[in-house]
Design a protein around this motif. Structure first.
Motif, short mmCIF file in Angstrom:
data_model
loop_
_atom_site.label_atom_id
_atom_site.label_comp_id
_atom_site.label_asym_id
_atom_site.label_seq_id
_atom_site.Cartn_x
_atom_site.Cartn_y
_atom_site.Cartn_z
N GLN A 1 0.86 -1.18 0.00
CA GLN A 1 0.00 0.00 0.00
C GLN A 1 0.89 1.23 0.00
O GLN A 1 1.86 1.30 0.76
N LYS B 1 0.72 5.55 0.04
CA LYS B 1 -0.05 6.78 0.24
C LYS B 1 0.32 7.76 -0.86
O LYS B 1 1.50 7.99 -1.13
N GLU C 1 -0.34 11.62 -2.74
CA GLU C 1 -0.82 13.00 -2.60
C GLU C 1 -1.30 13.48 -3.96
O GLU C 1 -0.70 13.17 -4.98
N SER D 1 -9.05 7.65 1.37
CA SER D 1 -7.84 7.44 2.19
C SER D 1 -6.58 7.95 1.50
O SER D 1 -5.55 8.12 2.15
N GLY D 2 -6.65 8.14 0.18
CA GLY D 2 -5.45 8.55 -0.57
C GLY D 2 -4.46 7.42 -0.74
O GLY D 2 -3.29 7.65 -1.05
N MET D 3 -4.93 6.19 -0.54
CA MET D 3 -4.05 5.03 -0.63
C MET D 3 -4.31 4.25 -1.91
O MET D 3 -5.42 4.26 -2.43
#
Length: 70
Positions: free
Chosen positions: A5, A7, A9, A39-41
């Motif tokens: 996973q 993250k 932006e 979640s931005g994931m």
């Protein structure tokens, strides 16, 4: 297959989600990519003998998004 996973932006809409997923799925060795706007994931299933984390991050960055620190 390995699972990772990352993250991200800069994902602000469903089109961004699609762009991230498409960029990853176009890389050899990626079996699945599921980005989540809230979640931005992005969850990635990949063959580590064909692509590594820097290669996955490069695909995301090539699509115009940044990798979150930490």
């Amino acid at each position: 297959m390995e699972h990772l996973q990352i993250k991200i932006e800069g994902m602000e809409c469903d089109g961004c989600v699609t762009s991230v997923q498409r960029a990853l799925m176009n890389r050899p060795g990626v079996g699945a990519a599921r980005a989540d706007l809230d979640s931005g994931m992005v969850a990635i299933d990949f063959d580590s003998s064909r692509i590594d984390r820097p290669g996955l991050e490069a695909a995301i960055q090539d699509a115009g998004f940044d990798i979150a620190a930490g």
